[in-house]
Design a protein around this motif. Structure first.
Motif, PDB file in Angstrom:
ATOM      1  N   LYS A 103      -4.498  -5.380  -9.384  1.00  0.00           N
ATOM      2  CA  LYS A 103      -5.557  -6.368  -9.105  1.00  0.00           C
ATOM      3  C   LYS A 103      -6.428  -6.998 -10.254  1.00  0.00           C
ATOM      4  O   LYS A 103      -6.551  -8.314 -10.068  1.00  0.00           O
ATOM      5  CB  LYS A 103      -6.728  -5.463  -8.395  1.00  0.00           C
ATOM      6  CG  LYS A 103      -7.878  -6.337  -7.709  1.00  0.00           C
ATOM      7  CD  LYS A 103      -8.790  -5.472  -6.902  1.00  0.00           C
ATOM      8  CE  LYS A 103      -9.677  -6.148  -6.156  1.00  0.00           C
ATOM      9  NZ  LYS A 103     -10.757  -5.305  -5.248  1.00  0.00           N
TER      10      LYS A 103
ATOM     11  N   ASP B  46      -6.246 -10.748   0.443  1.00  0.00           N
ATOM     12  CA  ASP B  46      -6.564 -10.459   1.662  1.00  0.00           C
ATOM     13  C   ASP B  46      -6.770 -11.462   2.883  1.00  0.00           C
ATOM     14  O   ASP B  46      -7.795 -12.071   2.543  1.00  0.00           O
ATOM     15  CB  ASP B  46      -7.204  -9.097   1.897  1.00  0.00           C
ATOM     16  CG  ASP B  46      -6.766  -7.832   1.271  1.00  0.00           C
ATOM     17  OD1 ASP B  46      -5.630  -7.909   1.136  1.00  0.00           O
ATOM     18  OD2 ASP B  46      -7.800  -7.056   0.808  1.00  0.00           O
TER      19      ASP B  46
ATOM     20  N   SER C 159      -6.641  -9.520  -4.132  1.00  0.00           N
ATOM     21  CA  SER C 159      -6.293  -8.295  -3.752  1.00  0.00           C
ATOM     22  C   SER C 159      -5.178  -7.989  -4.557  1.00  0.00           C
ATOM     23  O   SER C 159      -4.759  -6.310  -4.635  1.00  0.00           O
ATOM     24  CB  SER C 159      -5.741  -8.118  -2.323  1.00  0.00           C
ATOM     25  OG  SER C 159      -4.899  -9.150  -2.092  1.00  0.00           O
TER      26      SER C 159
END
Length: 245
Positions: free
Chosen positions: A163, A208, A100
């Motif tokens: 990212k 995440d 993430s």
């Protein structure tokens, strides 16, 4: 079991990252040790850093039946200039590239002024980085979510959050910002300024819903290295002062 291992390395001690570069590449050294202990003959890497770029929080994936603590103990005990400090265990496959957020730090060995800060800040957001990367098969459109500046007495750390990044992107950003006040996305030529790789560090990779478990290992090597380099830097500062007198 599916295992993610988070680790760091001094990039100046290896011949690049990719296993195809050399037997002394970051990947090759890790794979050779894991293969020697019959753990695995392959790893999947989250990020491939440039030659001489270091990391504090890169990640690789393996499938194994061995205990994570045993694997990290083997790696820390057999590889110099690397440290393996965290892990995450799962019942299902995790692609390490599907993160993430990545955090990179670039160290500038002086306090930077507002002009340079503004030049770097222009790269914030989503842009086509064709002129600020080494072109390959990947899409050059990338998003830099945040840029932060940490200021110390005699150096500055620039933090980049995003990212994903393309090859040479961050070094190209720093190099251009140091040499030009132009709007970077108005130029019609490929940026010719590339900052040195040694001050760049892959600081961390965040996923995440994944919390890595800290592995307790003897970090005496890192502390001793820090102390010796700190003393060496002071010695050379004295040399400079003696010359400037």
């Amino acid at each position: 079991m599916h295992l993610l291992i988070k680790y760091g390395y001094d990039g100046t001690k290896f011949e690049g990252f990719d296993r195809s570069n050399s037997k002394n590449s970051v990947e090759s050294v890790i794979i050779n040790v894991l293969s020697e202990y019959n753990i695995t003959k392959n790893i999947e890497s989250a990020a491939r850093t440039d030659k001489n770029v270091s990391a504090a929080g890169n990640v690789f994936y393996i499938k194994t039946e061995e205990r994570p603590e045993k694997i990290l103990g083997i790696l820390n005990g057999n590889i110099k200039n690397m440290f393996f400090h965290s892990y995450y265990l799962s019942n299902s496959y995790i692609n390490p590239r599907y993160n993430s957020m990545k955090i990179y730090k670039y160290i500038i060995p002086y306090r930077i002024d507002s002009r340079l800060k503004n030049n770097i800040a222009r790269f914030l957001g989503t842009h086509d980085f064709t002129n600020f990367s080494k072109n390959d098969y990947r899409n050059p459109v990338r998003t830099i979510n945040k840029i932060e500046f940490e200021e110390y007495n005699d150096f500055t750390v620039v933090n980049f959050y995003g990212k994903s990044f393309v090859w040479h992107q961050l070094r190209s950003i720093i190099g251009f910002a140091m040499h030009s006040d132009e709007d970077p996305f108005s130029i019609k030529y490929h940026n010719r300024f590339l900052a040195e790789p040694e001050p760049l560090i892959l600081y961390d990779i965040i996923y995440d819903n994944i919390s890595f478990i800290k592995y307790r290992f003897n970090n005496r090597y890192i502390k001793n290295k820090y102390n010796s380099l700190f003393i060496e830097s002071i010695i050379y500062r004295v040399f400079l002062r003696s010359i400037d007198v």
